[in-house]
Design an enzyme around this catalytic site. Structure first.
Site, mmCIF file in Angstrom:
data_model
loop_
_atom_site.group_PDB
_atom_site.id
_atom_site.type_symbol
_atom_site.label_atom_id
_atom_site.label_comp_id
_atom_site.label_asym_id
_atom_site.label_seq_id
_atom_site.Cartn_x
_atom_site.Cartn_y
_atom_site.Cartn_z
ATOM 1 N N GLY A 42 9.157 2.451 -5.898
ATOM 2 C CA GLY A 42 9.069 1.266 -6.731
ATOM 3 C C GLY A 42 8.782 -0.021 -5.994
ATOM 4 C CD GLU A 45 -0.994 2.932 -3.118
ATOM 5 O OE1 GLU A 45 -0.897 4.073 -2.636
ATOM 6 O OE2 GLU A 45 -0.034 2.148 -3.230
#
Length: 449
Positions: A210, A239
């Site tokens: 997370g 990403e």
């Protein structure tokens, strides 16, 4: 052998043409280049006309520049309207603008070195000056030239004392208040005193724990809860795509699950919430860049431009190990990551803003009994720990107990494991992945007076 005064007329044309092509380049160019850096007099006059328009907050195009030059009776001197039209069409792309700027500055410095050394030689040959006085003049002249290079300078002790004194008085008058940008998390702010200028903050975790979601939460809070909702936040996502990040932000503030935003199956109430909260997002000064090939120079140049426009207060990079580097300058990945972390710290100091850089943890963390990360688990480079002012880890028991009872508890610990200016410790959070939301659960005990 003939000698020629160093000059780069084509680079000068490219710089002036870039301003005609994209006025957003003007602040960066005016900050980097002086009129006297140009070799041709006509370029000096055109550049000055552009600066005059910029100071008056007027549009810079060949018509407005022509008008300024006519007013100064300089239009024919620069080659007339035809030359302005030639410049406005000279540059077809600003991709290499930083290179053109450096070329212009480099040749300008060479010309000044030649001029100064010739003047010094003349003085030595034609004036009656003793060697000590002459050497002093030489040293002063060379020092003046060397200070034009991009190097740091010494700061006198009295200036530093003044700065420390001002900060101390500020802290005294704002006891208990966060002095940096708020993260939106009360306890975390008290640990780190908010996001401080010039600090490099590393947020590290294993994949899928997370860290991108927490960074997004902090970025959103920084934009919404600082400077009256006008703080500037730059997010570099190497990403995830910009669409994915913004979808997470919408989910976070609107209470619409991520999965529904991916499928489009929203109820009427959720559609209303979507409209309401996307309008709110539109008011924030958040800037995204999802160029997967970004290198440290690209990131620095883009941030400089935002800073020069007064639009930069905080930078988020997701994540450090994905920043590309020049392979010719690094023999292995560890050296490359070390260089990136050092340059990120230098960038934070140069731009005087906090940088939050995400980082991967090595698999070794999974071999420990409690699975809690330590500084030794930072992946690929010990220099990340060295360069960082603050290192924060995310630890979730759920991540290691898939299928066990309580796997959806969301219980999360934020572990502050390095903090140059504050405390070390653990903070309890709840992570709700369907909304990409982190909520703080613990409160610090207030110190007794």
């Amino acid at each position: 052998m003939t000698s020629r005064i160093p000059n780069a007329v084509d680079a000068e044309k490219s710089v002036l043409g870039a301003i005609f092509l994209d006025q957003q380049t003007a602040p960066n160019i005016f900050d980097e280049i002086r009129e006297t850096d140009f070799y041709l007099n006509q370029h000096i006059l055109i550049f000055q006309a552009m600066k005059d328009l910029f100071k008056e907050r007027k549009s810079i195009d060949y018509t407005s520049v022509k008008s300024v030059l006519e007013h100064k009776s300089q239009l024919e001197t620069v080659g007339g309207l035809l030359y302005l039209l030639e410049l406005s069409e000279y540059t077809v792309s600003i991709d290499h603008l930083e290179t053109y700027i450096e070329i212009v500055k480099d040749f300008s410095l060479k010309r000044d070195v030649i001029k100064v050394t010739q003047e010094l030689a003349t003085q030595g040959l034609t004036t009656d000056v003793n060697s000590a006085e002459y050497l002093d003049k030489v040293e002063q002249a060379i020092l003046s030239l060397s200070q034009r290079r991009k190097v740091g300078q010494f700061t006198q002790l009295s200036e530093i004392v003044k700065s420390v004194s001002e900060k101390l008085h500020f802290l005294q008058n704002n006891k208990g208040e966060v002095t940096g940008l708020t993260t939106g998390y009360k306890t975390l702010d008290k640990f780190i005193n908010g996001l401080q200028p010039e600090e490099l903050i590393i947020l590290a975790a294993r994949p899928a724990v997370g860290k991108s979601a927490l960074a997004m939460n902090i970025a959103l809070n920084a934009a919404a809860k600082n400077k009256g909702g006008k703080a500037g936040v730059a997010i570099f996502s190497l990403e995830m795509s910009n669409d994915q990040l913004v979808s997470r932000m919408i989910s976070n503030i609107s209470n619409i699950e991520n999965s529904k935003l991916r499928t489009g199956y929203l109820t009427a109430t959720e559609w209303r919430n979507f409209e309401i909260f996307t309008e709110r997002l539109n008011t924030y000064n958040i800037y995204f860049d999802d160029s997967s090939s970004s290198n440290i120079n690209d990131i620095r140049a883009k941030c400089r431009r935002l800073a020069q426009e007064g639009k930069l207060d905080f930078i988020v990079i997701d994540y450090l190990q994905l920043i590309s580097v020049d392979s010719n300058k690094s023999t292995n990945r560890q050296e490359a990551v070390s260089r990136i972390s050092r340059e990120l710290k230098q960038m934070a100091k140069e731009l005087k803003v906090p940088i939050l850089a995400l980082s991967q943890l090595s698999r070794d963390v999974e071999k420990s009994d409690d699975k809690k990360p330590t500084l030794a688990h930072l992946r690929e480079s010990g220099s990340i720990e060295q360069d960082a002012d603050i290192v924060i880890f995310i630890h979730r028991e759920d991540y290691y107990n898939q299928g066990a009872e309580g796997e959806n508890s969301g219980q999360t610990e934020i572990l502050v494991r390095k903090n140059r200016q504050g405390r070390i410790g653990d903070i309890k959070f709840i992570f709700t992945p369907q909304y990409s939301r982190f909520q703080e659960q613990s409160n610090l005990e207030e110190p007794s007076n």
